[in-house]
Design a protein around this motif. Sequence first.
Motif, mmCIF file in Angstrom:
data_model
loop_
_atom_site.group_PDB
_atom_site.id
_atom_site.type_symbol
_atom_site.label_atom_id
_atom_site.label_comp_id
_atom_site.label_asym_id
_atom_site.label_seq_id
_atom_site.Cartn_x
_atom_site.Cartn_y
_atom_site.Cartn_z
ATOM 1 N N TYR A 8 89.372 4.469 -22.211
ATOM 2 C CA TYR A 8 89.137 3.028 -22.127
ATOM 3 C C TYR A 8 90.120 2.223 -22.979
ATOM 4 O O TYR A 8 89.835 1.102 -23.379
ATOM 5 C CB TYR A 8 87.685 2.710 -22.518
ATOM 6 C CG TYR A 8 86.739 3.577 -21.745
ATOM 7 C CD1 TYR A 8 86.575 3.395 -20.376
ATOM 8 C CD2 TYR A 8 86.084 4.636 -22.357
ATOM 9 C CE1 TYR A 8 85.763 4.227 -19.642
ATOM 10 C CE2 TYR A 8 85.258 5.476 -21.629
ATOM 11 C CZ TYR A 8 85.112 5.268 -20.268
ATOM 12 O OH TYR A 8 84.313 6.102 -19.537
ATOM 13 N N THR A 9 91.293 2.772 -23.217
ATOM 14 C CA THR A 9 92.291 2.062 -24.030
ATOM 15 C C THR A 9 92.807 0.800 -23.344
ATOM 16 O O THR A 9 93.414 -0.039 -24.000
ATOM 17 C CB THR A 9 93.486 2.966 -24.394
ATOM 18 O OG1 THR A 9 94.067 3.470 -23.189
ATOM 19 C CG2 THR A 9 93.067 4.103 -25.308
ATOM 20 N N HIS A 10 92.549 0.653 -22.046
ATOM 21 C CA HIS A 10 92.968 -0.579 -21.364
ATOM 22 C C HIS A 10 92.095 -1.776 -21.751
ATOM 23 O O HIS A 10 92.433 -2.906 -21.442
ATOM 24 C CB HIS A 10 93.017 -0.387 -19.842
ATOM 25 C CG HIS A 10 91.723 0.048 -19.227
ATOM 26 N ND1 HIS A 10 91.243 1.340 -19.318
ATOM 27 C CD2 HIS A 10 90.806 -0.638 -18.499
ATOM 28 C CE1 HIS A 10 90.097 1.438 -18.677
ATOM 29 N NE2 HIS A 10 89.810 0.244 -18.174
ATOM 30 N N VAL A 21 81.323 -13.279 -19.673
ATOM 31 C CA VAL A 21 81.457 -11.885 -19.262
ATOM 32 C C VAL A 21 81.366 -11.064 -20.550
ATOM 33 O O VAL A 21 82.138 -11.279 -21.484
ATOM 34 C CB VAL A 21 82.798 -11.626 -18.540
ATOM 35 C CG1 VAL A 21 83.006 -10.135 -18.321
ATOM 36 C CG2 VAL A 21 82.840 -12.373 -17.215
ATOM 37 N N ARG A 22 80.389 -10.166 -20.595
ATOM 38 C CA ARG A 22 80.192 -9.297 -21.766
ATOM 39 C C ARG A 22 80.337 -7.849 -21.312
ATOM 40 O O ARG A 22 79.603 -7.391 -20.442
ATOM 41 C CB ARG A 22 78.815 -9.496 -22.378
ATOM 42 C CG ARG A 22 78.613 -10.857 -23.017
ATOM 43 C CD ARG A 22 77.245 -11.005 -23.665
ATOM 44 N NE ARG A 22 77.001 -9.949 -24.606
ATOM 45 C CZ ARG A 22 75.867 -9.243 -24.657
ATOM 46 N NH1 ARG A 22 74.892 -9.463 -23.802
ATOM 47 N NH2 ARG A 22 75.714 -8.297 -25.555
ATOM 48 N N VAL A 23 81.272 -7.144 -21.928
ATOM 49 C CA VAL A 23 81.475 -5.732 -21.615
ATOM 50 C C VAL A 23 81.301 -4.930 -22.897
ATOM 51 O O VAL A 23 81.955 -5.200 -23.903
ATOM 52 C CB VAL A 23 82.880 -5.476 -21.024
ATOM 53 C CG1 VAL A 23 83.052 -4.006 -20.696
ATOM 54 C CG2 VAL A 23 83.102 -6.328 -19.793
ATOM 55 N N LEU A 24 80.394 -3.962 -22.839
ATOM 56 C CA LEU A 24 80.184 -3.055 -23.958
ATOM 57 C C LEU A 24 80.871 -1.743 -23.628
ATOM 58 O O LEU A 24 80.502 -1.071 -22.661
ATOM 59 C CB LEU A 24 78.688 -2.817 -24.189
ATOM 60 C CG LEU A 24 77.898 -4.024 -24.664
ATOM 61 C CD1 LEU A 24 76.407 -3.770 -24.539
ATOM 62 C CD2 LEU A 24 78.254 -4.339 -26.104
ATOM 63 N N VAL A 25 81.883 -1.388 -24.410
ATOM 64 C CA VAL A 25 82.602 -0.131 -24.194
ATOM 65 C C VAL A 25 81.959 0.903 -25.110
ATOM 66 O O VAL A 25 81.981 0.766 -26.332
ATOM 67 C CB VAL A 25 84.113 -0.287 -24.486
ATOM 68 C CG1 VAL A 25 84.835 1.037 -24.271
ATOM 69 C CG2 VAL A 25 84.702 -1.372 -23.587
ATOM 70 N N ARG A 26 81.388 1.934 -24.501
ATOM 71 C CA ARG A 26 80.678 2.974 -25.258
ATOM 72 C C ARG A 26 81.673 3.932 -25.904
ATOM 73 O O ARG A 26 81.891 5.035 -25.419
ATOM 74 C CB ARG A 26 79.765 3.774 -24.337
ATOM 75 C CG ARG A 26 78.612 3.012 -23.808
ATOM 76 C CD ARG A 26 77.733 3.962 -23.026
ATOM 77 N NE ARG A 26 76.836 3.238 -22.160
ATOM 78 C CZ ARG A 26 75.811 3.788 -21.540
ATOM 79 N NH1 ARG A 26 75.564 5.070 -21.672
ATOM 80 N NH2 ARG A 26 75.045 3.063 -20.781
ATOM 81 N N ASP A 27 82.240 3.522 -26.995
ATOM 82 C CA ASP A 27 83.165 4.434 -27.670
ATOM 83 C C ASP A 27 82.469 5.185 -28.801
ATOM 84 O O ASP A 27 83.000 6.152 -29.329
ATOM 85 C CB ASP A 27 84.403 3.691 -28.174
ATOM 86 C CG ASP A 27 84.077 2.590 -29.159
ATOM 87 O OD1 ASP A 27 82.894 2.357 -29.449
ATOM 88 O OD2 ASP A 27 85.027 1.953 -29.643
#
Length: 143
Positions: free
Chosen positions: A55-57, A33-39
Amino acid sequence: MRRLLAVLSLPPLLAGALTACDDAEETRSTTTVRVLVRDINIRPEGVECAGTGPYTHFHNRAPFQVIDGDGRTLAEGALPSGTSVATFEEDLEVERVPTYCEFAVPVTVATRDAYRLVVDGHPPIALTPNDSEGPALVAVVPS
């Protein structure tokens, strides 16, 4: 008395055997599972990171579940630390670049038509199969 015990214990034994057959027939495979968080932070590539703002979670040790389209849990665990990855493939010739925070965790899941990721009780995020870098279920947040 022995016959009575044998008759009473037969249904649970059969139920267990049927459950074992169902589990054995269901194909499970390992994927990431790969999640890219656009910060879009400016930082070096390859350093530890976590989600920011709304998206601090997304952080090290955040509980997650991979669920199917019907909401059944297929895998669960805790996220590892995120790692910063470049937003652009182009070499900007600077040490610090715009990045995403990527979380990658290996899971073993049954084959389903749809997969979703739940992180720390937040609403599910759709995961899309992507084999460009090996078997993976990928999401970009926000989508």
